[in-house]
Motif scaffolding. Structure first.
Motif, mmCIF file in Angstrom:
data_model
loop_
_atom_site.group_PDB
_atom_site.id
_atom_site.type_symbol
_atom_site.label_atom_id
_atom_site.label_comp_id
_atom_site.label_asym_id
_atom_site.label_seq_id
_atom_site.Cartn_x
_atom_site.Cartn_y
_atom_site.Cartn_z
ATOM 1 N N ARG A 16 12.509 13.721 0.748
ATOM 2 C CA ARG A 16 12.049 12.424 1.249
ATOM 3 C C ARG A 16 10.946 11.851 0.362
ATOM 4 O O ARG A 16 10.897 10.654 0.107
ATOM 5 C CB ARG A 16 11.555 12.556 2.686
ATOM 6 N N MET A 17 10.085 12.746 -0.129
ATOM 7 C CA MET A 17 8.999 12.326 -1.011
ATOM 8 C C MET A 17 9.578 11.696 -2.284
ATOM 9 O O MET A 17 9.114 10.644 -2.725
ATOM 10 C CB MET A 17 8.123 13.537 -1.381
ATOM 11 N N GLU A 18 10.578 12.330 -2.838
ATOM 12 C CA GLU A 18 11.218 11.795 -4.045
ATOM 13 C C GLU A 18 11.895 10.453 -3.774
ATOM 14 O O GLU A 18 11.799 9.528 -4.583
ATOM 15 C CB GLU A 18 12.228 12.800 -4.594
ATOM 16 N N GLU A 19 12.564 10.346 -2.633
ATOM 17 C CA GLU A 19 13.242 9.092 -2.281
ATOM 18 C C GLU A 19 12.243 7.947 -2.106
ATOM 19 O O GLU A 19 12.456 6.844 -2.618
ATOM 20 C CB GLU A 19 14.044 9.273 -0.983
ATOM 21 N N ILE A 20 11.179 8.210 -1.388
ATOM 22 C CA ILE A 20 10.176 7.173 -1.150
ATOM 23 C C ILE A 20 9.487 6.800 -2.459
ATOM 24 O O ILE A 20 9.276 5.614 -2.736
ATOM 25 C CB ILE A 20 9.162 7.614 -0.075
ATOM 26 N N SER A 21 9.163 7.794 -3.277
ATOM 27 C CA SER A 21 8.525 7.523 -4.570
ATOM 28 C C SER A 21 9.422 6.658 -5.442
ATOM 29 O O SER A 21 8.946 5.726 -6.111
ATOM 30 C CB SER A 21 8.198 8.823 -5.302
ATOM 31 N N LYS A 22 10.712 6.948 -5.428
ATOM 32 C CA LYS A 22 11.659 6.167 -6.232
ATOM 33 C C LYS A 22 11.700 4.716 -5.744
ATOM 34 O O LYS A 22 11.674 3.781 -6.546
ATOM 35 C CB LYS A 22 13.052 6.792 -6.157
ATOM 36 N N LYS A 23 11.749 4.528 -4.428
ATOM 37 C CA LYS A 23 11.768 3.171 -3.873
ATOM 38 C C LYS A 23 10.501 2.406 -4.247
ATOM 39 O O LYS A 23 10.553 1.228 -4.579
ATOM 40 C CB LYS A 23 11.912 3.211 -2.346
ATOM 41 N N VAL A 24 9.370 3.084 -4.191
ATOM 42 C CA VAL A 24 8.093 2.454 -4.530
ATOM 43 C C VAL A 24 8.093 2.038 -5.997
ATOM 44 O O VAL A 24 7.714 0.913 -6.337
ATOM 45 C CB VAL A 24 6.902 3.395 -4.221
ATOM 46 N N GLN A 25 8.525 2.931 -6.870
ATOM 47 C CA GLN A 25 8.528 2.646 -8.305
ATOM 48 C C GLN A 25 9.502 1.533 -8.668
ATOM 49 O O GLN A 25 9.260 0.779 -9.610
ATOM 50 C CB GLN A 25 8.864 3.908 -9.096
ATOM 51 N N GLU A 26 10.596 1.428 -7.933
ATOM 52 C CA GLU A 26 11.604 0.417 -8.238
ATOM 53 C C GLU A 26 11.230 -0.971 -7.728
ATOM 54 O O GLU A 26 11.813 -1.960 -8.153
ATOM 55 C CB GLU A 26 12.960 0.826 -7.649
ATOM 56 N N ASN A 27 10.265 -1.055 -6.837
ATOM 57 C CA ASN A 27 9.860 -2.347 -6.290
ATOM 58 C C ASN A 27 8.696 -2.888 -7.122
ATOM 59 O O ASN A 27 7.619 -2.290 -7.169
ATOM 60 C CB ASN A 27 9.462 -2.199 -4.820
ATOM 61 N N SER A 28 8.914 -4.023 -7.756
ATOM 62 C CA SER A 28 7.894 -4.564 -8.666
ATOM 63 C C SER A 28 6.590 -4.909 -7.953
ATOM 64 O O SER A 28 5.502 -4.723 -8.519
ATOM 65 C CB SER A 28 8.438 -5.774 -9.412
ATOM 66 N N LEU A 29 6.664 -5.395 -6.733
ATOM 67 C CA LEU A 29 5.441 -5.744 -6.000
ATOM 68 C C LEU A 29 4.601 -4.501 -5.697
ATOM 69 O O LEU A 29 3.375 -4.526 -5.819
ATOM 70 C CB LEU A 29 5.775 -6.475 -4.701
ATOM 71 N N LEU A 30 5.277 -3.420 -5.339
ATOM 72 C CA LEU A 30 4.567 -2.178 -5.044
ATOM 73 C C LEU A 30 4.018 -1.557 -6.328
ATOM 74 O O LEU A 30 2.908 -1.015 -6.333
ATOM 75 C CB LEU A 30 5.474 -1.192 -4.313
ATOM 76 N N ALA A 31 4.784 -1.645 -7.408
ATOM 77 C CA ALA A 31 4.316 -1.111 -8.689
ATOM 78 C C ALA A 31 3.036 -1.824 -9.125
ATOM 79 O O ALA A 31 2.072 -1.184 -9.569
ATOM 80 C CB ALA A 31 5.408 -1.248 -9.746
ATOM 81 N N VAL A 32 3.011 -3.133 -8.973
ATOM 82 C CA VAL A 32 1.807 -3.909 -9.324
ATOM 83 C C VAL A 32 0.653 -3.507 -8.416
ATOM 84 O O VAL A 32 -0.472 -3.287 -8.881
ATOM 85 C CB VAL A 32 2.083 -5.431 -9.225
ATOM 86 N N TYR A 33 0.913 -3.398 -7.129
ATOM 87 C CA TYR A 33 -0.134 -3.026 -6.169
ATOM 88 C C TYR A 33 -0.783 -1.700 -6.556
ATOM 89 O O TYR A 33 -2.011 -1.593 -6.629
ATOM 90 C CB TYR A 33 0.450 -2.945 -4.754
ATOM 91 N N PHE A 34 0.038 -0.682 -6.816
ATOM 92 C CA PHE A 34 -0.516 0.635 -7.124
ATOM 93 C C PHE A 34 -1.213 0.652 -8.484
ATOM 94 O O PHE A 34 -2.210 1.357 -8.657
ATOM 95 C CB PHE A 34 0.547 1.717 -7.003
#
Length: 112
Positions: free
Chosen positions: A69-87
């Motif tokens: 689940r950690m890998e899945e959520i991390s992948k979703k976060v990395q693939e979303n440009s808005l979240l990538a910018v936020y982090f």
């Protein structure tokens, strides 16, 4: 003349909120709030982080299922440009916060 330590703390609070790095994180968070998909992924991420912290506090290691689940959520976060910018913006702000933490806790370290 000595300043009230709480006045100094409140002044620091206000100063942090005026930093360009803080404002960049704030803007990135607003962009997430305005995008349904990013907002859902972010909420899932936060809930999962809370779950992981609970496991760690209980002294438990994440199970293979939790790791997946950690890998899945991390992948979703990395693939979303808005979240990538936020982090990325949050990381920039954390440099200031780490420096401030060193300064603020210096008197306590001196006592050890």
């Amino acid at each position: 003349m000595t300043q009230n330590i709480y006045d100094l703390a409140n002044e620091l609070d206000r100063s942090i909120r005026l930093l360009p790095e803080y404002k960049a994180v704030e803007e990135a968070k607003l962009a997430i709030e305005g995008d349904a998909e990013a907002k859902l992924i972010f909420q899932d991420y936060l809930a999962f982080q809370t779950e992981l912290q609970g496991l760690m506090q209980a002294g438990q290691m994440p199970s293979p299922d939790v790791q997946n689940r950690m890998e899945e959520i991390s992948k979703k976060v990395q693939e979303n440009s808005l979240l990538a910018v936020y982090f990325a913006k949050q990381q920039q702000l954390s440099i200031y916060m780490a420096d401030l933490e060193k300064i603020i806790f210096s008197p306590l370290r001196d006592l050890l």
